[in-house]
Design a protein around this motif. Sequence first.
Motif, PDB file in Angstrom:
ATOM      1  N   VAL A  26       0.871  -1.296   0.074  1.00 11.99           N
ATOM      2  CA  VAL A  26       0.056  -0.051  -0.087  1.00 11.99           C
ATOM      3  C   VAL A  26       0.978   1.278   0.088  1.00 11.99           C
ATOM      4  N   PRO A  27       0.818   2.320  -0.782  1.00 13.79           N
ATOM      5  CA  PRO A  27       1.318   3.655  -0.897  1.00 13.79           C
ATOM      6  C   PRO A  27       1.687   4.157   0.562  1.00 13.79           C
ATOM      7  N   ARG A  28       2.753   4.494   1.128  1.00  9.83           N
ATOM      8  CA  ARG A  28       2.813   5.008   2.299  1.00  9.83           C
ATOM      9  C   ARG A  28       1.953   5.897   2.848  1.00  9.83           C
ATOM     10  N   GLY A  29       1.645   6.872   2.355  1.00  6.15           N
ATOM     11  CA  GLY A  29       0.649   7.733   2.888  1.00  6.15           C
ATOM     12  C   GLY A  29      -0.699   7.112   3.345  1.00  6.15           C
ATOM     13  N   ILE A  30      -1.257   6.409   2.248  1.00  5.98           N
ATOM     14  CA  ILE A  30      -2.447   5.734   2.561  1.00  5.98           C
ATOM     15  C   ILE A  30      -2.163   4.738   3.669  1.00  5.98           C
ATOM     16  N   GLY A  31      -1.205   3.913   3.523  1.00  4.36           N
ATOM     17  CA  GLY A  31      -0.884   2.966   4.371  1.00  4.36           C
ATOM     18  C   GLY A  31      -0.849   3.274   5.847  1.00  4.36           C
ATOM     19  N   LEU A  32      -0.206   4.801   6.156  1.00  3.19           N
ATOM     20  CA  LEU A  32      -0.125   5.134   7.353  1.00  3.19           C
ATOM     21  C   LEU A  32      -1.360   5.445   7.907  1.00  3.19           C
ATOM     22  N   LEU A  33      -2.480   5.810   7.277  1.00  6.05           N
ATOM     23  CA  LEU A  33      -3.798   6.265   7.547  1.00  6.05           C
ATOM     24  C   LEU A  33      -4.527   4.828   8.144  1.00  6.05           C
ATOM     25  N   ALA A  34      -4.300   3.840   7.002  1.00  7.18           N
ATOM     26  CA  ALA A  34      -4.788   2.545   7.211  1.00  7.18           C
ATOM     27  C   ALA A  34      -4.313   1.860   8.596  1.00  7.18           C
ATOM     28  N   LEU A  35      -2.955   2.038   8.622  1.00  6.49           N
ATOM     29  CA  LEU A  35      -2.515   1.344  10.088  1.00  6.49           C
ATOM     30  C   LEU A  35      -3.077   2.033  11.302  1.00  6.49           C
ATOM     31  N   GLU A  36      -3.114   3.364  11.203  1.00  4.14           N
ATOM     32  CA  GLU A  36      -3.818   4.046  12.479  1.00  4.14           C
ATOM     33  C   GLU A  36      -5.385   3.616  12.527  1.00  4.14           C
ATOM     34  N   GLY A  43      -1.614  -6.921  11.950  1.00  6.68           N
ATOM     35  CA  GLY A  43      -0.225  -7.756  12.437  1.00  6.68           C
ATOM     36  C   GLY A  43       1.037  -7.184  11.899  1.00  6.68           C
ATOM     37  N   ALA A  44       1.955  -7.986  11.631  1.00  4.76           N
ATOM     38  CA  ALA A  44       3.317  -7.357  11.207  1.00  4.76           C
ATOM     39  C   ALA A  44       3.251  -6.573  10.009  1.00  4.76           C
ATOM     40  N   VAL A  45       4.163  -5.359  10.058  1.00  2.00           N
ATOM     41  CA  VAL A  45       3.993  -4.480   8.837  1.00  2.00           C
ATOM     42  C   VAL A  45       5.367  -4.075   8.443  1.00  2.00           C
ATOM     43  N   ILE A  46       5.786  -4.199   7.460  1.00  2.00           N
ATOM     44  CA  ILE A  46       7.093  -3.849   6.995  1.00  2.00           C
ATOM     45  C   ILE A  46       6.984  -2.349   6.167  1.00  2.00           C
ATOM     46  N   GLU A  47       7.724  -1.569   6.398  1.00  2.00           N
ATOM     47  CA  GLU A  47       7.811  -0.156   5.696  1.00  2.00           C
ATOM     48  C   GLU A  47       9.146   0.080   5.015  1.00  2.00           C
ATOM     49  N   ASP A  48       9.110   0.689   3.998  1.00  2.00           N
ATOM     50  CA  ASP A  48      10.255   1.265   3.012  1.00  2.00           C
ATOM     51  C   ASP A  48       9.860   2.506   2.607  1.00  2.00           C
ATOM     52  N   ALA A 111      -9.610  -0.803   6.224  1.00  2.62           N
ATOM     53  CA  ALA A 111      -9.076   0.236   6.578  1.00  2.62           C
ATOM     54  C   ALA A 111      -8.291   0.998   5.317  1.00  2.62           C
ATOM     55  N   VAL A 112      -7.862   0.337   4.306  1.00  2.00           N
ATOM     56  CA  VAL A 112      -7.416   0.910   3.106  1.00  2.00           C
ATOM     57  C   VAL A 112      -8.313   1.690   2.197  1.00  2.00           C
ATOM     58  N   GLU A 113      -9.593   1.204   2.258  1.00  2.00           N
ATOM     59  CA  GLU A 113     -10.456   1.506   1.570  1.00  2.00           C
ATOM     60  C   GLU A 113     -10.902   3.114   2.105  1.00  2.00           C
ATOM     61  N   ASP A 114     -11.153   2.932   3.779  1.00  4.39           N
ATOM     62  CA  ASP A 114     -11.282   4.106   4.296  1.00  4.39           C
ATOM     63  C   ASP A 114     -10.271   5.221   3.896  1.00  4.39           C
ATOM     64  N   ALA A 115      -9.097   4.867   4.009  1.00  6.48           N
ATOM     65  CA  ALA A 115      -8.003   5.878   4.072  1.00  6.48           C
ATOM     66  C   ALA A 115      -8.112   6.430   2.735  1.00  6.48           C
ATOM     67  N   TYR A 116      -8.738   5.832   1.460  1.00  4.82           N
ATOM     68  CA  TYR A 116      -8.625   6.407   0.323  1.00  4.82           C
ATOM     69  C   TYR A 116      -9.772   7.454   0.236  1.00  4.82           C
ATOM     70  N   ARG A 117     -10.752   7.621   1.311  1.00  2.19           N
ATOM     71  CA  ARG A 117     -11.921   8.331   1.254  1.00  2.19           C
ATOM     72  C   ARG A 117     -11.552   9.869   1.337  1.00  2.19           C
ATOM     73  N   PRO A 118     -11.890  10.660   0.558  1.00  2.67           N
ATOM     74  CA  PRO A 118     -11.367  12.072   0.590  1.00  2.67           C
ATOM     75  C   PRO A 118     -11.485  12.748   2.087  1.00  2.67           C
ATOM     76  N   GLU A 119     -12.581  12.526   2.603  1.00  2.00           N
ATOM     77  CA  GLU A 119     -12.649  13.221   3.962  1.00  2.00           C
ATOM     78  C   GLU A 119     -11.821  12.565   5.142  1.00  2.00           C
ATOM     79  N   VAL A 120     -11.116  11.385   4.882  1.00  2.00           N
ATOM     80  CA  VAL A 120     -10.146  10.807   5.732  1.00  2.00           C
ATOM     81  C   VAL A 120      -8.881  11.670   5.472  1.00  2.00           C
ATOM     82  N   ALA A 121      -8.424  11.821   4.228  1.00  2.00           N
ATOM     83  CA  ALA A 121      -7.244  12.403   3.915  1.00  2.00           C
ATOM     84  C   ALA A 121      -7.359  13.934   4.165  1.00  2.00           C
ATOM     85  N   ARG A 122      -8.142  14.558   4.489  1.00  2.22           N
ATOM     86  CA  ARG A 122      -8.165  15.846   4.888  1.00  2.22           C
ATOM     87  C   ARG A 122      -7.666  16.348   6.045  1.00  2.22           C
TER      88      ARG A 122
END
Length: 122
Positions: A26-36, A43-48, A111-122
């Motif tokens: 998952v792209p980093r920005g969206i992934g951080l929102l999904a992780l939150e 579970g385990a998450v690898i980040e680069d 979580a990823v679908e929610d992170a892509y919603r415009p209101e979440v990204a604001r």
Amino acid sequence: MASPALQLGAATAAQPAGQAWDAVRVPRGIGLLALEALGARSGAVIEDDRALYWLVPPGSAAGWDITNTTVLGTGAKVLVPPARRTAGPGPFWRVCPGEAWLTDTDALRAAVEDAYRPEVAR
């Protein structure tokens, strides 16, 4: 405890997906929102520097069709960091593998679908 198929050595190593686990990139920005949003359900998450990678049960993300995300299964390799590397450079564990190291695919998808919603990204 990590699966024997997830080898946590002293150095980063390319490991095959599609056996004991698949990975969802998952792209980093969206992934951080999904992780939150996932919180303790993750579970385990690898980040680069560009993405987060969740480990999920093999085959469980078949048919995944979320924009800019990729399922890495049979035939793919994932760079797996050493056991307790929690900072870069290079891939590191955003969430270290532990007792529950696989993430529920349905929870991750929501979580990823929610992170892509415009209101979440604001």
